[in-house]
Write a protein that holds these residues in place. Structure first.
Motif, PDB file in Angstrom:
ATOM      1  N   HIS A   1       0.855  -1.190   0.000  1.00 37.75           N
ATOM      2  CA  HIS A   1       0.000   0.000   0.000  1.00 37.75           C
ATOM      3  C   HIS A   1       0.890   1.238   0.000  1.00 37.75           C
ATOM      4  O   HIS A   1       1.977   1.243   0.581  1.00 37.75           O
ATOM      5  CB  HIS A   1      -0.912   0.054   1.234  1.00 37.75           C
ATOM      6  CG  HIS A   1      -1.875  -1.091   1.336  1.00 37.75           C
ATOM      7  ND1 HIS A   1      -1.533  -2.309   1.903  1.00 37.75           N
ATOM      8  CD2 HIS A   1      -3.168  -1.196   0.934  1.00 37.75           C
ATOM      9  CE1 HIS A   1      -2.571  -3.113   1.854  1.00 37.75           C
ATOM     10  NE2 HIS A   1      -3.578  -2.471   1.270  1.00 37.75           N
ATOM     11  N   VAL A   2       0.403   2.296  -0.649  1.00 35.44           N
ATOM     12  CA  VAL A   2       1.067   3.604  -0.635  1.00 35.44           C
ATOM     13  C   VAL A   2       0.032   4.624  -0.168  1.00 35.44           C
ATOM     14  O   VAL A   2      -0.978   4.842  -0.844  1.00 35.44           O
ATOM     15  CB  VAL A   2       1.616   3.992  -2.020  1.00 35.44           C
ATOM     16  CG1 VAL A   2       2.251   5.386  -1.957  1.00 35.44           C
ATOM     17  CG2 VAL A   2       2.626   2.971  -2.496  1.00 35.44           C
ATOM     18  N   LEU A   3       0.274   5.226   1.006  1.00 37.70           N
ATOM     19  CA  LEU A   3      -0.661   6.206   1.581  1.00 37.70           C
ATOM     20  C   LEU A   3      -0.162   7.614   1.256  1.00 37.70           C
ATOM     21  O   LEU A   3       0.947   7.990   1.622  1.00 37.70           O
ATOM     22  CB  LEU A   3      -0.775   6.023   3.093  1.00 37.70           C
ATOM     23  CG  LEU A   3      -1.065   4.605   3.590  1.00 37.70           C
ATOM     24  CD1 LEU A   3      -1.260   4.612   5.101  1.00 37.70           C
ATOM     25  CD2 LEU A   3      -2.288   4.032   2.902  1.00 37.70           C
ATOM     26  N   ARG A   4      -1.000   8.356   0.538  1.00 37.14           N
ATOM     27  CA  ARG A   4      -0.643   9.727   0.128  1.00 37.14           C
ATOM     28  C   ARG A   4      -1.511  10.724   0.883  1.00 37.14           C
ATOM     29  O   ARG A   4      -2.711  10.530   1.000  1.00 37.14           O
ATOM     30  CB  ARG A   4      -0.825   9.906  -1.375  1.00 37.14           C
ATOM     31  CG  ARG A   4       0.129   9.056  -2.209  1.00 37.14           C
ATOM     32  CD  ARG A   4      -0.188   9.199  -3.701  1.00 37.14           C
ATOM     33  NE  ARG A   4       0.828   8.552  -4.536  1.00 37.14           N
ATOM     34  CZ  ARG A   4       0.818   7.285  -4.865  1.00 37.14           C
ATOM     35  NH1 ARG A   4      -0.175   6.519  -4.438  1.00 37.14           N
ATOM     36  NH2 ARG A   4       1.769   6.775  -5.623  1.00 37.14           N
ATOM     37  N   GLY A   5      -0.922  11.769   1.373  1.00 33.65           N
ATOM     38  CA  GLY A   5      -1.667  12.767   2.124  1.00 33.65           C
ATOM     39  C   GLY A   5      -0.793  13.921   2.568  1.00 33.65           C
ATOM     40  O   GLY A   5      -1.264  15.045   2.703  1.00 33.65           O
ATOM     41  N   HIS A   6       0.493  13.649   2.788  1.00 35.00           N
ATOM     42  CA  HIS A   6       1.432  14.708   3.175  1.00 35.00           C
ATOM     43  C   HIS A   6       2.060  15.320   1.929  1.00 35.00           C
ATOM     44  O   HIS A   6       2.236  14.645   0.910  1.00 35.00           O
ATOM     45  CB  HIS A   6       2.525  14.153   4.095  1.00 35.00           C
ATOM     46  CG  HIS A   6       2.039  13.813   5.464  1.00 35.00           C
ATOM     47  ND1 HIS A   6       1.608  14.758   6.362  1.00 35.00           N
ATOM     48  CD2 HIS A   6       1.914  12.605   6.101  1.00 35.00           C
ATOM     49  CE1 HIS A   6       1.241  14.162   7.484  1.00 35.00           C
ATOM     50  NE2 HIS A   6       1.409  12.864   7.352  1.00 35.00           N
ATOM     51  N   SER A   7       2.429  16.581   2.034  1.00 34.27           N
ATOM     52  CA  SER A   7       3.076  17.278   0.925  1.00 34.27           C
ATOM     53  C   SER A   7       4.575  17.409   1.111  1.00 34.27           C
ATOM     54  O   SER A   7       5.244  18.000   0.265  1.00 34.27           O
ATOM     55  CB  SER A   7       2.465  18.679   0.762  1.00 34.27           C
ATOM     56  OG  SER A   7       2.661  19.453   1.935  1.00 34.27           O
ATOM     57  N   SER A   8       5.105  16.868   2.217  1.00 36.74           N
ATOM     58  CA  SER A   8       6.540  16.967   2.464  1.00 36.74           C
ATOM     59  C   SER A   8       6.980  15.747   3.279  1.00 36.74           C
ATOM     60  O   SER A   8       6.180  14.857   3.569  1.00 36.74           O
ATOM     61  CB  SER A   8       6.869  18.272   3.207  1.00 36.74           C
ATOM     62  OG  SER A   8       8.261  18.458   3.301  1.00 36.74           O
ATOM     63  N   GLN A   9       8.250  15.723   3.652  1.00 39.23           N
ATOM     64  CA  GLN A   9       8.873  14.574   4.311  1.00 39.23           C
ATOM     65  C   GLN A   9       8.094  14.107   5.549  1.00 39.23           C
ATOM     66  O   GLN A   9       7.685  14.904   6.374  1.00 39.23           O
ATOM     67  CB  GLN A   9      10.288  14.972   4.726  1.00 39.23           C
ATOM     68  CG  GLN A   9      11.000  13.968   5.622  1.00 39.23           C
ATOM     69  CD  GLN A   9      12.342  14.487   6.076  1.00 39.23           C
ATOM     70  OE1 GLN A   9      13.088  15.036   5.282  1.00 39.23           O
ATOM     71  NE2 GLN A   9      12.658  14.345   7.334  1.00 39.23           N
ATOM     72  N   VAL A  10       7.889  12.774   5.646  1.00 34.64           N
ATOM     73  CA  VAL A  10       7.265  12.172   6.825  1.00 34.64           C
ATOM     74  C   VAL A  10       8.385  11.850   7.816  1.00 34.64           C
ATOM     75  O   VAL A  10       9.159  10.926   7.614  1.00 34.64           O
ATOM     76  CB  VAL A  10       6.476  10.902   6.455  1.00 34.64           C
ATOM     77  CG1 VAL A  10       5.854  10.283   7.701  1.00 34.64           C
ATOM     78  CG2 VAL A  10       5.397  11.234   5.442  1.00 34.64           C
ATOM     79  N   SER A  11       8.475  12.631   8.897  1.00 30.54           N
ATOM     80  CA  SER A  11       9.628  12.560   9.798  1.00 30.54           C
ATOM     81  C   SER A  11       9.428  11.613  10.972  1.00 30.54           C
ATOM     82  O   SER A  11      10.395  11.202  11.594  1.00 30.54           O
ATOM     83  CB  SER A  11       9.951  13.963  10.326  1.00 30.54           C
ATOM     84  OG  SER A  11       8.795  14.541  10.912  1.00 30.54           O
ATOM     85  N   CYS A  12       8.163  11.265  11.316  1.00 28.92           N
ATOM     86  CA  CYS A  12       7.954  10.406  12.480  1.00 28.92           C
ATOM     87  C   CYS A  12       6.642   9.647  12.336  1.00 28.92           C
ATOM     88  O   CYS A  12       5.704  10.105  11.682  1.00 28.92           O
ATOM     89  CB  CYS A  12       7.955  11.232  13.780  1.00 28.92           C
ATOM     90  SG  CYS A  12       6.883  12.692  13.725  1.00 28.92           S
ATOM     91  N   LEU A  13       6.607   8.453  12.963  1.00 27.31           N
ATOM     92  CA  LEU A  13       5.440   7.576  12.918  1.00 27.31           C
ATOM     93  C   LEU A  13       5.146   7.046  14.315  1.00 27.31           C
ATOM     94  O   LEU A  13       6.063   6.868  15.129  1.00 27.31           O
ATOM     95  CB  LEU A  13       5.675   6.391  11.969  1.00 27.31           C
ATOM     96  CG  LEU A  13       5.856   6.693  10.480  1.00 27.31           C
ATOM     97  CD1 LEU A  13       6.305   5.445   9.743  1.00 27.31           C
ATOM     98  CD2 LEU A  13       4.575   7.229   9.874  1.00 27.31           C
ATOM     99  N   SER A  14       3.872   6.774  14.600  1.00 27.85           N
ATOM    100  CA  SER A  14       3.494   6.152  15.860  1.00 27.85           C
ATOM    101  C   SER A  14       2.137   5.493  15.666  1.00 27.85           C
ATOM    102  O   SER A  14       1.486   5.657  14.622  1.00 27.85           O
ATOM    103  CB  SER A  14       3.446   7.188  16.995  1.00 27.85           C
ATOM    104  OG  SER A  14       3.280   6.538  18.245  1.00 27.85           O
TER     105      SER A  14
END
Length: 610
Positions: free
Chosen positions: A533-546
């Motif tokens: 899967h590829v989740l698109r929604g941010h317009s810039s770098q994804v820096s953290c996940l939780s």
């Protein structure tokens, strides 16, 4: 001096819009990159209170934008000795160039002077040209007191009588030059008269073409009236379809409500709300870590702060000692590890009841670059840096092994089920902790789409990339089982840290064992897995996940450099909410005591709860 008013400047052609300051509207003067990410003239944002026109947040100058300085310096301008103050209602002379429309410095408008210098020069080379321009003013050195053009200075001084007076020959020479200029102007007048005649002939042709165009426009208007009637019919049909769509939406809402009613404790419309803000750091928040009733925050102000979040929400302790920004954190029991840009890892006692509470127990050295990420298992501490991962014994705190072979910065580390997940370059490498060899490579499919954060769940492996995507892989079907020990955690996460890449050679320290964690190209290629899967929604770098468990189920949370936090449903991989309160890039997050904490480059932490 960079902010002082410059001499009058007329550009040979209008400057591009990208080189105009959004605040003053002029070409950049000493451009600085602001905290919001845009660039402005330094004097426009010097008081740090002017809001950014695009983000509507205070624009604070951070660093000189050298790229914009070079672009502005490459713009072509007219020599100042080829300009004159524009006379009221006077037409600009025909210089054969595009009429300049931008003025920098001074309070009057200027136009091209045909009798002056006609050179076009780079803005960055202005002083070099104007210091030796033939049209620049020069004072006679013979003592007559006259000011002439530099090109005429030698001729004047050869005829000058000196001693404060000019000889008669000077006057004769001046009269001859004046007569020569008059003849030249008469010739120009004749040329302009001929050009005016040619323009008159051209205008007559333009009038004829305008007449034909008027007839064509009239025909088009008649056709437009016919089409307008047809479009009105189409609009009526579209309104009818819209009514039917609204009815369908009502049906879908009723269906969703029925699904939520049969789901135990389900609330598909559950949303997160901001409960408050933690302040105290004087630099960007680079990492957050939750542990029991406590929250730990690492900052660019070289400190780590420990917060009580179970009841009082108060600051318990500030851990100082690093010589650079603190980029990463890891916790095991009452021992906290902090990695810094000063290339060291500090070990802290964080047990409030301990006599050594808040003291540094040991400093681990060996890295030659910033310690960008940390994670722990039952037996080991793992620290990531440029092209390598170090393995430390938790008991003795001695470096046991250095894993090399990574081509870029190691941005994220996660341990789960005796597997070490390493976010590096455009892939997530899965390393077996039994023999420290790569058993799987989770690739992002695009060269340059680097991994900046990794989250490991029982069913999924999720990575945040520099392009703003969240890539999801199915969990490994056959996990590697090690006889050397048990898995440290079943669910882990790591956030990417914005480490500073320094120049110079990156060599391994003298560790007990130094080995390559990357197998041969053929072996890695055979174990490469593409995302499901590829989740698109941010317009810039994804820096953290939780990840956070709520009454509506398990929620995936992603923080980005677009200053937002996205909430995703792991049931259907859809985004259900976007959290926007920070005024800087979101750099870290942690779930602690049933609440979500987010850290940002705006030096604050926000608290969220569903």
């Amino acid at each position: 001096e960079a902010d002082a008013d410059p001499p009058p400047t007329v550009f040979a052609s209008p400057p591009p819009d990208g080189l105009l300051c959004r605040i003053c509207g002029n070409v950049f003067r000493n451009p600085f990159t602001a905290s919001c990410g845009d660039s402005f003239c330094h004097r426009c944002i010097a008081d740090e209170t002017v809001p950014c026109p695009r983000h509507n947040v205070p624009a604070k100058p951070l660093v000189v934008n050298l790229a914009l300085c070079d672009q502005v310096g490459d713009l072509l301008i007219r020599c100042r000795y080829g300009l004159r103050v524009k006379r009221p209602n006077a037409e600009s002379p025909d210089s054969g160039l595009t009429s300049p429309s931008s003025l920098v410095g001074g309070c009057s408008s200027y136009e091209v002077d045909p009798s002056g210098c006609n050179a076009e020069i780079r803005l960055g080379n202005r002083l070099e040209h104007e210091n030796c321009c033939p049209h620049s003013p020069a004072v006679c050195s013979r003592g007559c007191g006259l000011t002439v053009k530099l090109r005429d200075l030698q001729e004047h001084e050869s005829d000058c009588g000196g001693n404060g007076t000019s000889c008669s020959s000077v006057c004769v020479g001046a009269r001859q030059r004046m007569e020569k200029q008059i003849r030249h102007l008469e010739e120009q007048l004749e040329q302009r008269t001929a050009e005016s005649e040619r323009i008159r002939v051209m205008l007559s042709g333009v009038v004829e073409r305008l007449d034909r165009l008027d007839r064509h426009v009239t025909d088009r208007l008649q056709l437009l009236e016919i089409n307008q009637a047809e479009h009105q019919d189409l609009l009526a049909d579209s309104l009818a379809k819209q009514d039917r769509l609204q009815e369908a939406i009502v049906v879908v809402n009723e269906l969703v409500s029925s699904i939520a009613s049969v789901q135990p404790g389900g609330n598909v419309w559950q949303t997160f709300k901001c409960l408050g803000t933690f302040v105290g750091h004087r630099g960007p928040i680079w990492c957050l870590l939750g542990g029991g009733d406590y929250l730990y925050s690492a900052s660019g102000d070289k400190s780590v702060k420990m917060w009580q979040v179970s009841s009082s929400n108060e600051l318990l302790k500030t851990l100082d000692g690093h010589d650079g920004p603190v980029l990463s954190l890891a916790l095991t029991g009452s021992v906290l590890f902090s990695g810094s840009q000063d290339n060291t890892i500090r070990v802290w006692d964080v047990a409030p009841a301990s006599a050594e509470f808040g003291t540094c127990l040991k400093t681990l050295k060996g890295h030659t670059d910033s310690v960008s990420t940390l994670c722990v298992s039952k037996l080991y501490l793992f620290s990531g840096s440029f092209t390598l991962v170090k393995v430390w014994d938790l008991a003795s705190r001695i470096c046991l092994r250095t894993l090399t072979g990574f081509v870029r910065w190691v941005r994220a580390l996660v341990v789960s089920q005796q597997l070490l997940y390493v976010g590096c370059g455009n892939s997530v490498l899965v390393i077996d902790l039994c023999n420290f060899s790569t058993v799987r490579s989770l690739c992002t499919d695009e060269e340059g789409n680097n991994v900046h954060s990794v989250l490991v769940l029982p069913d999924f492996v999720i990575a945040g990339t520099g392009c703003g995507f969240l890539l999801v892989w199915e969990a490994l079907e056959e996990p590697v089982v090690s006889a050397a020990g048990t898995a440290a955690t079943a669910l882990g996460s790591a956030s990417a840290i914005a480490a500073v890449e320094t120049d110079g050679e990156h060599s391994n320290d003298e560790a007990a064992v130094s080995s390559s964690a990357v197998t041969s190209t053929e072996e890695v290629a055979s174990a490469t897995t593409r995302p499901s899967h590829v989740l698109r929604g941010h317009s810039s770098q994804v820096s953290c996940l939780s990840v956070m468990r709520t009454s509506a189920g398990l929620k995936l949370l992603s923080g980005s450099h677009d200053m937002s936090v996205a909430v995703w449903s792991l049931h259907n991989m859809l985004r259900t909410q976007t959290l926007q309160r920070h005024q800087g890039i979101v750099t870290a997050m942690a779930v602690c005591n049933s609440r979500l904490f987010t850290g940002s480059a705006d030096c604050s932490m926000r608290v969220w709860a569903p």
